[in-house]
Design an enzyme around this catalytic site. Structure first.
Site, short mmCIF file in Angstrom:
data_model
loop_
_atom_site.label_atom_id
_atom_site.label_comp_id
_atom_site.label_asym_id
_atom_site.label_seq_id
_atom_site.Cartn_x
_atom_site.Cartn_y
_atom_site.Cartn_z
N SER A 37 0.83 -1.21 0.00
CA SER A 37 0.00 0.00 0.00
C SER A 37 0.87 1.26 0.00
O SER A 37 1.99 1.25 0.49
CB SER A 37 -0.91 0.02 1.23
OG SER A 37 -1.79 -1.06 1.24
N1 SAH Z 1 -1.07 -4.67 4.15
C1 SAH Z 1 -0.37 -4.97 2.93
C2 SAH Z 1 -1.20 -4.66 1.71
C3 SAH Z 1 -1.12 -5.75 0.71
S1 SAH Z 1 -2.30 -5.74 -0.58
C4 SAH Z 1 0.99 -4.30 2.88
O1 SAH Z 1 1.29 -3.51 3.78
O2 SAH Z 1 1.77 -4.58 1.98
C5 SAH Z 1 -3.59 -6.75 0.05
C6 SAH Z 1 -3.27 -8.18 0.40
O3 SAH Z 1 -4.51 -8.79 0.80
C7 SAH Z 1 -2.73 -9.03 -0.74
O4 SAH Z 1 -1.52 -9.62 -0.37
C8 SAH Z 1 -3.82 -10.10 -0.96
O5 SAH Z 1 -3.32 -11.37 -1.34
C9 SAH Z 1 -4.47 -10.15 0.42
N2 SAH Z 1 -5.84 -10.70 0.46
C10 SAH Z 1 -6.85 -10.54 -0.45
N3 SAH Z 1 -7.95 -11.22 -0.05
C11 SAH Z 1 -7.63 -11.82 1.14
C12 SAH Z 1 -8.35 -12.67 2.04
N4 SAH Z 1 -9.61 -13.06 1.84
N5 SAH Z 1 -7.69 -13.10 3.14
C13 SAH Z 1 -6.41 -12.73 3.39
N6 SAH Z 1 -5.69 -11.93 2.58
C14 SAH Z 1 -6.29 -11.48 1.46
#
Ligand code: SAH
Length: 215
Positions: free
Chosen positions: A64
């Site tokens: 993000s």
């Molecule tokens: N907090 C992260 C943001 C990553 S983007 C950071 O600081 O980098 C969002 C993430 O959510 C992705 O890695 C994606 O695979 C995950 N995601 C999407 N749906 C999900 C679910 N149902 N359960 C767990 N993770 C999920």
């Protein structure tokens, strides 16, 4: 895994940018000083790690944008020792920032490769107050509930009821809601049946998806 004076200088600049964009909580800004974001990115993006931008982290996912991380963190109104659930571990940067603020983190990722890579990284960096899980976060983490705070870092179509039920009374859920673009939603659990919803600014997140991905 080097953190140089140059990186530290770039972090100071990023913090000024976040302050200008409206992040005023000194503890949050200080946490950005302490977490070397370049270590959570592929080497190829190191040069830009301290610009206020999102970057690809593999498996079609992104780390993000720093402003988004700061914005969501601010909405959580963290208190030391809060028990926090994060849905969407991704790069682990958001989890590391929260852990630096002195809370206990349980973070859930649905993609096995990211889960493994990030769990290793967080261990290597010494984040002992972060527990990582390979699970579908839409179900929450009932075995460790209830939580003081829950943060969802992927775009949801609606609010997963499992997450509401795993929140303590007085607890806060922060979740981006919508398809093309998402409105940040802050939900306060006022009683077992009453929730206060506050709709805030618009953002762009990768989607919250069902089930695990083992590829
Ligand atoms: N907090 C992260 C943001 C990553 S983007 C950071 O600081 O980098 C969002 C993430 O959510 C992705 O890695 C994606 O695979 C995950 N995601 C999407 N749906 C999900 C679910 N149902 N359960 C767990 N993770 C999920």
């Amino acid at each position: 895994m080097k953190d140089t004076y140059r990186h530290k200088g770039l972090r100071k600049k990023l913090i000024e940018t976040l302050h200008e964009k409206g992040i005023r909580d000194g503890r949050i800004l200080q946490a950005f000083n302490l977490v070397p974001r370049h270590l959570f990115l592929d080497k190829a993006f190191e040069e830009w790690a301290y610009t206020d931008k999102a970057f690809p982290i593999g498996n079609k996912q992104t780390i993000s944008q720093p402003f988004t991380v700061a914005y969501q963190t601010d909405l959580l109104e963290l208190k030391t020792r809060d028990k926090v659930l994060e849905i969407g571990t991704g790069s682990g940067f958001q989890a590391a920032l929260l852990a630096t603020l002195g809370v206990r983190i349980f973070t859930v990722e649905r993609q096995e490769l990211l889960y493994k890579k990030t769990s290793d990284l967080l261990k290597k960096l010494g984040f002992n107050n972060i527990r990582t899980f390979l699970k579908d976060g839409m179900e929450g983490l009932p075995e460790f509930a209830p939580f003081d705070k829950i943060i969802v870092t992927a775009a949801a179509n609606d609010i997963p009821t499992a997450l509401l039920s795993q929140l303590k009374i007085g607890g806060i859920l922060v979740i981006p809601i919508g398809k093309e673009r998402q409105q940040m939603c802050k939900i306060i659990k006022e009683s077992e049946r009453q929730y206060k919803r506050i709709y805030l600014d618009y953002f762009k997140f990768v989607p919250l998806l069902k089930g695990l991905n083992k590829d």
